[in-house]
Design a protein around this motif. Structure first.
Motif, PDB file in Angstrom:
ATOM      1  N   TYR A  81     -49.526  -8.370  42.478  1.00 37.69           N
ATOM      2  CA  TYR A  81     -49.600  -6.912  42.406  1.00 37.69           C
ATOM      3  C   TYR A  81     -51.013  -6.460  42.756  1.00 37.69           C
ATOM      4  CZ  TYR A  81     -45.424  -7.437  39.482  1.00 37.69           C
ATOM      5  OH  TYR A  81     -44.180  -7.770  38.991  1.00 37.69           O
ATOM      6  N   GLN A  82     -51.108  -5.285  43.340  1.00 42.88           N
ATOM      7  CA  GLN A  82     -52.412  -4.698  43.612  1.00 42.88           C
ATOM      8  C   GLN A  82     -52.304  -3.186  43.480  1.00 42.88           C
ATOM      9  OE1 GLN A  82     -55.363  -6.691  45.065  1.00 42.88           O
ATOM     10  NE2 GLN A  82     -56.235  -4.929  44.047  1.00 42.88           N
ATOM     11  N   HIS A  83     -53.191  -2.648  42.625  1.00 46.34           N
ATOM     12  CA  HIS A  83     -53.257  -1.201  42.480  1.00 46.34           C
ATOM     13  C   HIS A  83     -54.589  -0.744  43.050  1.00 46.34           C
ATOM     14  CE1 HIS A  83     -49.804  -1.146  39.692  1.00 46.34           C
ATOM     15  NE2 HIS A  83     -50.261  -2.319  39.329  1.00 46.34           N
ATOM     16  N   VAL A  84     -54.565   0.182  44.002  1.00 48.97           N
ATOM     17  CA  VAL A  84     -55.793   0.672  44.611  1.00 48.97           C
ATOM     18  C   VAL A  84     -55.794   2.188  44.596  1.00 48.97           C
ATOM     19  CG1 VAL A  84     -56.025  -1.358  46.108  1.00 48.97           C
ATOM     20  CG2 VAL A  84     -54.858   0.692  46.962  1.00 48.97           C
ATOM     21  N   GLN A  85     -57.004   2.730  44.723  1.00 49.49           N
ATOM     22  CA  GLN A  85     -57.167   4.169  44.873  1.00 49.49           C
ATOM     23  C   GLN A  85     -57.017   4.481  46.357  1.00 49.49           C
ATOM     24  OE1 GLN A  85     -57.961   5.764  41.812  1.00 49.49           O
ATOM     25  NE2 GLN A  85     -57.378   7.658  42.854  1.00 49.49           N
ATOM     26  N   GLU A  86     -56.403   5.587  46.654  1.00 45.43           N
ATOM     27  CA  GLU A  86     -56.246   5.974  48.060  1.00 45.43           C
ATOM     28  C   GLU A  86     -57.602   5.944  48.745  1.00 45.43           C
ATOM     29  OE1 GLU A  86     -54.559   9.865  48.671  1.00 45.43           O
ATOM     30  OE2 GLU A  86     -53.678   9.248  50.582  1.00 45.43           O
ATOM     31  N   GLY A  87     -57.656   5.333  49.917  1.00 48.81           N
ATOM     32  CA  GLY A  87     -58.922   5.232  50.644  1.00 48.81           C
ATOM     33  C   GLY A  87     -59.570   3.855  50.527  1.00 48.81           C
ATOM     34  N   LYS A  93     -53.042  -0.130  64.124  1.00 46.36           N
ATOM     35  CA  LYS A  93     -53.735   0.992  63.493  1.00 46.36           C
ATOM     36  C   LYS A  93     -54.629   0.500  62.357  1.00 46.36           C
ATOM     37  CE  LYS A  93     -50.157   4.273  64.816  1.00 46.36           C
ATOM     38  NZ  LYS A  93     -49.169   5.290  64.377  1.00 46.36           N
ATOM     39  N   ARG A  94     -54.327   0.802  61.106  1.00 49.37           N
ATOM     40  CA  ARG A  94     -55.184   0.406  59.986  1.00 49.37           C
ATOM     41  C   ARG A  94     -54.846  -0.994  59.462  1.00 49.37           C
ATOM     42  NH1 ARG A  94     -53.882   2.717  55.891  1.00 49.37           N
ATOM     43  NH2 ARG A  94     -51.964   3.750  56.583  1.00 49.37           N
ATOM     44  N   LEU A  95     -53.857  -1.655  60.033  1.00 45.61           N
ATOM     45  CA  LEU A  95     -53.442  -2.969  59.566  1.00 45.61           C
ATOM     46  C   LEU A  95     -53.972  -4.057  60.489  1.00 45.61           C
ATOM     47  CD1 LEU A  95     -51.435  -0.979  58.150  1.00 45.61           C
ATOM     48  CD2 LEU A  95     -49.688  -2.754  58.401  1.00 45.61           C
ATOM     49  N   THR A 102     -56.947  -1.125  55.958  1.00 45.34           N
ATOM     50  CA  THR A 102     -58.181  -0.346  55.806  1.00 45.34           C
ATOM     51  C   THR A 102     -57.837   1.064  55.351  1.00 45.34           C
ATOM     52  OG1 THR A 102     -59.171  -1.614  57.609  1.00 45.34           O
ATOM     53  CG2 THR A 102     -60.244   0.440  57.012  1.00 45.34           C
ATOM     54  N   ALA A 103     -58.585   1.554  54.385  1.00 46.04           N
ATOM     55  CA  ALA A 103     -58.430   2.939  53.911  1.00 46.04           C
ATOM     56  C   ALA A 103     -56.969   3.260  53.606  1.00 46.04           C
ATOM     57  CB  ALA A 103     -58.995   3.917  54.942  1.00 46.04           C
ATOM     58  N   THR A 104     -56.462   2.655  52.548  1.00 40.47           N
ATOM     59  CA  THR A 104     -55.047   2.811  52.211  1.00 40.47           C
ATOM     60  C   THR A 104     -54.647   4.272  52.034  1.00 40.47           C
ATOM     61  OG1 THR A 104     -55.594   2.501  49.875  1.00 40.47           O
ATOM     62  CG2 THR A 104     -54.825   0.568  51.100  1.00 40.47           C
ATOM     63  N   THR A 155     -46.369  -9.277  47.830  1.00 40.08           N
ATOM     64  CA  THR A 155     -47.429  -8.562  47.112  1.00 40.08           C
ATOM     65  C   THR A 155     -47.015  -7.113  47.032  1.00 40.08           C
ATOM     66  OG1 THR A 155     -49.213 -10.019  47.837  1.00 40.08           O
ATOM     67  CG2 THR A 155     -49.817  -7.793  47.142  1.00 40.08           C
ATOM     68  N   LYS A 156     -46.946  -6.622  45.797  1.00 43.60           N
ATOM     69  CA  LYS A 156     -46.553  -5.235  45.582  1.00 43.60           C
ATOM     70  C   LYS A 156     -47.805  -4.373  45.537  1.00 43.60           C
ATOM     71  CE  LYS A 156     -43.472  -2.492  42.653  1.00 43.60           C
ATOM     72  NZ  LYS A 156     -42.564  -2.534  41.486  1.00 43.60           N
ATOM     73  N   LEU A 157     -47.892  -3.404  46.461  1.00 42.47           N
ATOM     74  CA  LEU A 157     -49.047  -2.523  46.552  1.00 42.47           C
ATOM     75  C   LEU A 157     -48.711  -1.142  46.009  1.00 42.47           C
ATOM     76  CD1 LEU A 157     -51.895  -1.718  47.579  1.00 42.47           C
ATOM     77  CD2 LEU A 157     -50.825  -1.202  49.783  1.00 42.47           C
ATOM     78  N   ASN A 158     -49.555  -0.675  45.107  1.00 42.56           N
ATOM     79  CA  ASN A 158     -49.439   0.690  44.612  1.00 42.56           C
ATOM     80  C   ASN A 158     -50.721   1.435  44.968  1.00 42.56           C
ATOM     81  OD1 ASN A 158     -48.216   2.859  43.243  1.00 42.56           O
ATOM     82  ND2 ASN A 158     -49.418   2.422  41.417  1.00 42.56           N
ATOM     83  N   VAL A 159     -50.583   2.611  45.532  1.00 39.99           N
ATOM     84  CA  VAL A 159     -51.741   3.401  45.944  1.00 39.99           C
ATOM     85  C   VAL A 159     -51.763   4.704  45.153  1.00 39.99           C
ATOM     86  CG1 VAL A 159     -52.928   4.532  47.857  1.00 39.99           C
ATOM     87  CG2 VAL A 159     -51.614   2.431  48.266  1.00 39.99           C
TER      88      VAL A 159
END
Lengths: 114, 111
Positions: free
Chosen positions: B10-16, B59-61, B77-79, B105-109
């Motif tokens: 799991y990964q939790h990130v802040q937008e950007g 693009k960003r991937l 980059t810059a989620t 991998t579960k991504l939460n933004v």
């Protein structure tokens, strides 16, 4: 071009019953893969059919079986259903052959065993 | 037996913020593919890498296949909130013609 289709969308069964799930691949695709995805978990490989033959199967008991028809559509059968069989069952199709690996997934069948 | 593991689970990130998921195979793979599954949806193919050391961008991937063809990474980059979902790697084992999906991998933004 139509994508991979699966039916039914949802299926509710009771323990001990049998379930039949169906998959129609993209036109021109000869390989069909079946996966089980329990809630919140990854994809567990079930079966692979190519040109009408079973090419490989995952670590599932024999009560999980299937077949591929001459038109390349496929059927997954689950006998003697158990509660832990409740999951999303995904079908994917590819062009066939070892190098054609891009898998196009259908929307899945949500099987609930009560 | 063959295993394809992904980290983190799991990964939790802040937008950007940036995000990276890593895929590791116990054996050499013929190719590596990446898929994205949105919540409530089905996996959708993103890209395939075949050559040792290959790097591809969308693009960003940015996708990378290791020199030994046993590992791979996906970097965003810059989620954005639209990146939310589970990212799966998948690969074929050349000798036994088997195809494996990673654990995801579960991504939460967070906006």
């Amino acid at each position: 071009e139509a994508g991979v289709t699966q039916s039914p969308t949802h299926l509710i069964k009771t323990r001990g019953q049998q379930a039949t799930l169906r998959c129609s691949p993209i036109s021109g695709h000869t390989s069909v893969y079946w996966y089980q995805q329990a809630l919140g978990l990854g994809l567990q490989f079930l079966l692979w059919y190519d040109e009408g033959e079973e090419r490989n199967r995952g670590n599932f008991p024999p009560r999980f079986s299937g077949r591929q028809f001459p038109n390349y559509s496929s059927e997954l059968n689950v006998n003697a259903l158990e509660l832990e069989d409740s999951a999303l069952y995904l079908c994917a199709s590819t062009l066939g052959g070892p190098l054609a690996d891009t898998q196009y997934f259908g929307p899945g069948t949500r099987l609930t065993v009560l | 037996g063959q295993q394809v593991m992904q980290i983190p689970q799991y990964q939790h990130v802040q937008e950007g913020e940036d995000f990276t998921t890593y895929c590791n195979s116990s054996t050499t793979l013929s190719n590596i593919q990446w898929y994205k599954q949105r919540p409530g949806g089905h996996p959708v193919f993103l890209i395939q890498l075949v050559k040792s050391g290959e790097v591809k961008k969308q693009k960003r991937l940015t996708f990378q296949f290791g020199e030994a063809k046993k590992n791979s990474s996906l970097h965003i980059t810059a989620t954005q909130t639209t990146d939310v979902g589970t990212y799966f790697c998948a690969g074929r084992e050349p000798n036994f013609n088997k195809f494996y999906f990673g654990s995801g991998t579960k991504l939460n933004v967070k906006p």
